[in-house]
Write a protein that holds these residues in place. Sequence first.
Motif, short mmCIF file in Angstrom:
data_model
loop_
_atom_site.label_atom_id
_atom_site.label_comp_id
_atom_site.label_asym_id
_atom_site.label_seq_id
_atom_site.Cartn_x
_atom_site.Cartn_y
_atom_site.Cartn_z
N HIS A 71 0.82 -1.20 0.00
CA HIS A 71 0.00 0.00 0.00
C HIS A 71 0.86 1.26 0.00
O HIS A 71 0.46 2.30 -0.49
CB HIS A 71 -1.00 0.01 1.17
N THR A 110 -5.25 3.50 0.59
CA THR A 110 -5.96 4.10 -0.54
C THR A 110 -4.99 4.29 -1.69
O THR A 110 -3.78 4.39 -1.49
CB THR A 110 -6.58 5.46 -0.18
N TYR A 121 -12.56 -1.22 -3.77
CA TYR A 121 -12.04 -1.85 -2.56
C TYR A 121 -12.93 -3.06 -2.25
O TYR A 121 -14.15 -2.95 -2.25
CB TYR A 121 -12.05 -0.88 -1.37
N GLY A 138 -9.96 2.87 2.86
CA GLY A 138 -10.10 2.13 1.61
C GLY A 138 -11.55 1.89 1.27
O GLY A 138 -11.98 2.06 0.13
N SER A 142 -13.22 4.59 -1.63
CA SER A 142 -13.21 3.93 -2.94
C SER A 142 -14.45 4.31 -3.74
O SER A 142 -15.52 4.59 -3.19
CB SER A 142 -13.14 2.41 -2.76
#
Length: 204
Positions: A71, A110, A121, A138, A142
Motif C-alpha cells: 500500500h 488508498t 475496494y 479504503g 473507494s
Amino acid sequence: MSKPVVIGIGGPVGSGKTKLIEELARRMFPKISLAAITDDIYTVEDARILIASKVLPTDRIAGVETGGCPHTAVREDPSMNFQAIKEMEEKHPDLKLIFLESGGDNLAATFSPDLVDFSIYIIDVAQGEKIPRKGGQGMIKSDLFIINKTDLAPYVGADLEIMKKDTIRFRGENKPFFLTNLKTGDGLDQVIDWIEKNCLLMNL
C-alpha cells in the motif's frame, strides 16, 4: 491515442482481488481491450495466477515486485506502477482499461489519485461482519466497494443486512457497493455494468 482508464483494486489478503480481475477479464475481454498489473512485496504470484487462468494473453499481464509494503508503493511511491502502466500502454496502443491490483492492503490503504482514475475496494464476509463499520479509508473513499464471498455468511455468523447497513452508514446513500460471490458469478454483472457506465462511459 487516448489514455486507458486505470482502475485500482485494493483489499485485504484473500478478499478476492485477483479473482475479481480474473472474472472481469473473462467476461470483458476481448470486447474491451484491457490489461492487468499486480503488485506485491517480493513475488509476482498474483500475476502468475492470472496467467494460469488464461483469461488474458500473457503480454497483457504484468507483475511488479515493490520491495516494500504494497500500500506504500501504491499510495506514496507509485513510481514502479507508473512505469509498468507506461510499458503496458506502449505494448498495446489500443488499451481502453487497465486493472491495477495492490497487494494485500490494510483497511486504511488508498490509491494515489495520480495513479488511478477509479478505485475498487473489496473485502470478504469471512473476515467478519464488523469490517464495514470499522470505517477504513479504503472502504469509505473507494469509488466502488465490494463485499465478496456472500455464500460464507451462514458459516461465519455474519449478517449481510447488518453489513449493508454499516456500509451505507459510512459511505453514504449515494456511493455504490455490491455483494458478490465471485466463484458463482453472483453480483458480477453489476460490477461490469458499473465499470462500463461510470469508468468507460459506455451505453450512455
